[in-house]
Write a protein that holds these residues in place. Structure first.
Motif, PDB file in Angstrom:
ATOM      1  N   UNK A 264       0.719  -1.249   0.008  1.00 19.95           N
ATOM      2  CA  UNK A 264      -0.148  -0.039   0.080  1.00 19.95           C
ATOM      3  C   UNK A 264       0.952   1.277   0.092  1.00 19.95           C
ATOM      4  N   UNK A 265       2.050   1.145   0.404  1.00 15.08           N
ATOM      5  CA  UNK A 265       2.628   2.592   0.672  1.00 15.08           C
ATOM      6  C   UNK A 265       3.699   2.755   0.244  1.00 15.08           C
ATOM      7  N   UNK A 340      -2.758   8.428  10.105  1.00 11.93           N
ATOM      8  CA  UNK A 340      -2.356   9.480   9.190  1.00 11.93           C
ATOM      9  C   UNK A 340      -3.605  10.344   8.948  1.00 11.93           C
ATOM     10  N   UNK A 341      -3.811  10.582   7.656  1.00  8.39           N
ATOM     11  CA  UNK A 341      -4.893  11.413   7.376  1.00  8.39           C
ATOM     12  C   UNK A 341      -4.640  12.868   7.232  1.00  8.39           C
ATOM     13  N   UNK A 342      -3.447  13.403   7.686  1.00  7.32           N
ATOM     14  CA  UNK A 342      -3.216  14.778   7.719  1.00  7.32           C
ATOM     15  C   UNK A 342      -1.760  15.132   6.985  1.00  7.32           C
ATOM     16  N   UNK A 347       3.759  16.143   1.663  1.00 10.85           N
ATOM     17  CA  UNK A 347       3.826  14.973   1.940  1.00 10.85           C
ATOM     18  C   UNK A 347       2.459  14.629   2.588  1.00 10.85           C
ATOM     19  N   UNK A 348       2.026  13.433   2.126  1.00 10.17           N
ATOM     20  CA  UNK A 348       0.624  12.826   2.603  1.00 10.17           C
ATOM     21  C   UNK A 348       1.132  11.478   3.544  1.00 10.17           C
ATOM     22  N   UNK A 349       1.051  11.035   4.758  1.00  7.60           N
ATOM     23  CA  UNK A 349       1.292  10.228   5.481  1.00  7.60           C
ATOM     24  C   UNK A 349       0.763   8.948   5.172  1.00  7.60           C
ATOM     25  N   UNK A 350       1.312   7.785   5.424  1.00  7.24           N
ATOM     26  CA  UNK A 350       0.806   6.479   5.319  1.00  7.24           C
ATOM     27  C   UNK A 350      -0.554   6.452   6.173  1.00  7.24           C
ATOM     28  N   UNK A 370      -0.967   6.931  -0.570  1.00  8.98           N
ATOM     29  CA  UNK A 370      -0.675   5.908   0.591  1.00  8.98           C
ATOM     30  C   UNK A 370      -1.842   5.849   1.632  1.00  8.98           C
ATOM     31  N   UNK A 371      -3.098   5.293   1.047  1.00  3.08           N
ATOM     32  CA  UNK A 371      -4.102   4.983   1.496  1.00  3.08           C
ATOM     33  C   UNK A 371      -4.588   3.340   1.690  1.00  3.08           C
ATOM     34  N   UNK A 372      -4.766   2.825   2.642  1.00  5.27           N
ATOM     35  CA  UNK A 372      -4.954   1.428   2.771  1.00  5.27           C
ATOM     36  C   UNK A 372      -6.397   1.349   3.436  1.00  5.27           C
ATOM     37  N   UNK A 373      -7.465   0.695   2.731  1.00  5.93           N
ATOM     38  CA  UNK A 373      -8.746   0.502   3.364  1.00  5.93           C
ATOM     39  C   UNK A 373      -8.649  -0.913   3.886  1.00  5.93           C
ATOM     40  N   UNK A 374      -9.412  -1.110   4.998  1.00  2.00           N
ATOM     41  CA  UNK A 374      -9.571  -2.279   5.704  1.00  2.00           C
ATOM     42  C   UNK A 374     -11.243  -2.683   5.635  1.00  2.00           C
TER      43      UNK A 374
END
Length: 471
Positions: A264-265, A340-342, A347-350, A370-374
Motif C-alpha cells: 500500500x505505501x 495518518x490522514x493529515x 507529503x501525505x502520511x501513510x 498512501x491510503x489503505x482501506x480495511x
C-alpha cells in the motif's frame, strides 16, 4: 531585412521538494511530433532488416549503460519523481532487466512450422514488426514503464516514438536517448518528444504511428483506446487498479501486515499495482488493522534526497488535494481513521482507514496515494465476492499459509494477475502483465505477451508450379 528565429518552447524539470531546476528539454509541438514520427517511419525498414542478434546486442548494450549510470539515474528518479533511493535503485535494475528481456525475445523467438491445406501450396508464417510504436509513460515509474515497451519493441524490429510524462522528462526520456545513442542506435530508431496531453494526442494521431502503448489513468486510456479504434491502430493500455489484498485467517498477522504495508505505501502508494483494499477475515481483522496501522505510523516521511525516509512527497499539489479529499469523504461516510490522514507540505502520511464497506466511494474509487482501506470479510466466498465488486481488474493478492487454498481463491478473482503468499506489487519481466475492465485491455507486457503485442503475423504462400485458373 531582419529574419526572426522562433525559439522552441522549453519544458523545465524541477525537484518536487524544493522547486530547484534540474534541467530542460524542448517542448514538442504537434508539428514536431509529426516530424519525429516521420523520421521513425523512415528508419523503420532498415532497422527491421537488421539481423535480430544485432538488434538484441544493441538493446543489451543500452541496458548495460543504463546500469553503469545508476547513480545519476537514481538521483533523477528521487528528485524528479519523489522516489526513495531504494525504490529508485531497483527501478534502474528492473528497467535494465526489461531491456534485456526484450533482447532475449528477439534472439529466442522461432516462427512455428505450418502446413497449408492444399499439398502443392507451401506456406510460412512469421512474426514481423509493426513499424512505429508510440510509447506514452507516466511519472511514477518512468524508467521501468518505458523500458518494458522499449526493450521488446526495439529488439523485435520496431522503431519507437517515446513521450515521457512532463513531471519526469529527464528520468523518463533523456536517460534513454543518451544510453541508446551511446550504444550505437541508428538515427531515427528512437525519437523522444516532450510535452503534455497535447503532445500525447499528437503522437496518437500521427499517421506514421502504427501502435500506441499507454500506461496511465483509466480516463485517458479510454480516450486513447477510442482514438486508436477509429484510426485502426493497435493499442496496449495498462491503466488504474483498485487492487484487493485478501488476508486469510491462517496468517502470521505481523508478517501479513508488513506485506500489506509494502503493497500500500511503497512510493507513496502511487503505483497502479498498489494494494488499495485489504479484505481481511473477520477473525483476524482487528489484530491486522492494529498491526497495519503500527507499520504505517512507523514509516519515516520527508525529503528522500536529503533525509533517510521511507515515504517521499506526492507528485504535485493537485494529487495531494485529491488524496486528502478522498480520505475526508470516506470518514464522512463512516470509515474510521486509524492513522495518518493529515498532509504536511508536499507529503501525505501513510493512512489506514478501517470499517470500510462496499457502500463507500473509497471502496470503489482508486485513491492514487498512501491510503489503505480495511474491510472485514466473513469467509473465503465473501472475500472473492468483495474483491470482484470493482470495475477494475489489474492485480490481486491472497496472503495465506495454505498455497492450495490461496490458489483456489486466486483463480476466482477477476483480474489480470494474482499473487498467492505475496502482496500486489510484484514485477517480473518474464511474465505476462496487464489488466481487464477499467484496468486495461489485456496483457501487453512480459514474456510471450510482449511478443504478441509488438509484432504481427505475416503469411507467405508459394504455389509451384504457378496455378492456373479458368478465367
Amino acid at each position: 531585412m531582419t529574419t526572426l528565429t522562433r525559439i522552441p518552447a522549453r519544458l523545465t524539470s524541477r525537484e518536487i521538494t524544493t522547486g530547484e531546476e534540474l534541467g530542460g528539454v524542448e517542448l514538442a509541438t504537434p508539428d514536431r511530433v509529426a516530424s519525429a514520427a516521420r523520421r521513425a517511419a523512415a528508419a523503420a525498414p532498415g532497422w527491421a532488416a537488421t539481423p535480430a542478434d544485432e538488434r538484441a546486442a544493441l538493446v543489451e548494450r543500452a541496458a548495460d549503460l543504463l546500469q553503469e549510470r545508476t547513480g545519476a539515474a537514481q538521483d533523477l528518479l528521487v528528485r524528479e519523481g519523489g522516489a526513495i533511493p531504494g525504490k529508485a535503485f531497483y527501478e534502474v535494475v528492473l528497467a535494465a532487466q526489461e531491456l534485456r528481456h526484450g533482447a532475449r525475445l528477439a534472439r529466442e523467438h522461432t516462427d512455428p512450422p505450418v502446413t497449408a491445406s492444399e499439398p502443392d501450396r507451401a506456406a510460412t508464417v512469421t512474426r514481423v514488426p509493426l513499424g512505429v510504436v508510440g510509447v506514452i509513460v507516466p511519472w511514477n515509474f518512468p524508467l521501468l514503464l518505458a523500458a518494458r515497451s522499449l526493450g521488446p519493441a526495439l529488439a523485435l524490429g520496431n522503431t519507437v516514438l517515446l513521450k515521457p510524462d512532463p513531471h519526469t522528462p529527464l528520468s523518463g526520456g533523456t536517460l534513454f536517448t543518451e544510453a541508446f545513442a551511446d550504444a550505437g542506435l541508428p538515427p531515427g530508431v528512437l525519437e523522444v518528444v516532450y510535452g503534455d496531453a497535447d503532445t500525447g494526442g499528437a503522437l496518437v494521431q500521427a499517421p506514421d504511428v502504427a501502435m500506441v502503448s499507454f500506461t496511465g489513468s483509466t480516463a485517458v486510456g479510454r480516450e486513447i483506446g477510442a482514438q486508436c479504434g477509429r484510426l485502426l491502430k493497435r493499442a496496449v493500455l495498462e491503466l488504474g487498479g483498485q487492487n484487493a489484498f485478501v488476508v486469510l485467517d491462517d496468517v502470521d498477522v505481523e508478517q501479513a501486515a508488513a506485506a500489506g504495508a509494502w503493497g500500500s505505501f511503497l512510493h507513496q502508494g502511487q503505483i497502479c499495482m498498489s494494494a488499495r483494499r485489504h479484505l481481511v477475515h473477520r477473525a483476524v481483522a482487528a489484530d491486522y488493522t492494529d498491526a497495519l496501522a503500527r507499520h504505517a505510523a512507523a514509516l519515516r516521511v520527508g525529503d528522500p534526497y536529503r533525509e533517510d525516509v521511507q515515504i517521499g512527497p506526492v507528485i504535485d499539489r493537485q494529487q495531494l488535494t485529491a488524496i486528502a479529499t478522498a480520505v475526508e469523504q470516506a470518514v464522512a461516510q463512516g470509515a474510521r481513521l486509524v492513522t495518518g490522514g493529515r498532509p504536511t507540505g508536499p507529503y501525505y502520511p501513510p493512512t489506514v482507514l478501517a470499517d470500510v464497506t462496499e457502500q463507500m466511494d473509497v471502496f470503489h474509487t482508486e485513491v492514487f496515494g498512501p491510503v489503505a482501506t480495511v474491510t472485514a470479510v466473513d469467509d473465503d466466498t465473501d472475500a472473492v465476492r468483495l474483491a470482484n465488486t470493482s470495475d477494475y481488474g489489474l492485480t490481486a493478492a491472497v496472503y495465506t499459509a495454505d498455497p492450495a487454498r490461496g490458489e483456489a481463491i486466486g483463480r476466482r478473482l477477476n483480474c489480470g494477475v494474482t499473487h498467492v503468499g505475496d502482496q500486489t506489487v510484484v514485477q517480473d519481466a518474464a511474465l505476462p502483465f496487464g489488466g481487464i475492465g477499467a484496468s486495461g485491455n489485456g496483457h501487453g507486457f512480459g514474456g510471450p505477451a510482449a511478443l504478441e503485442a509488438f509484432t504481427r503475423w505475416h503469411t507467405l504462400t508459394t504455389s509451384s508450379p504457378p496455378r492456373g485458373y479458368p478465367f
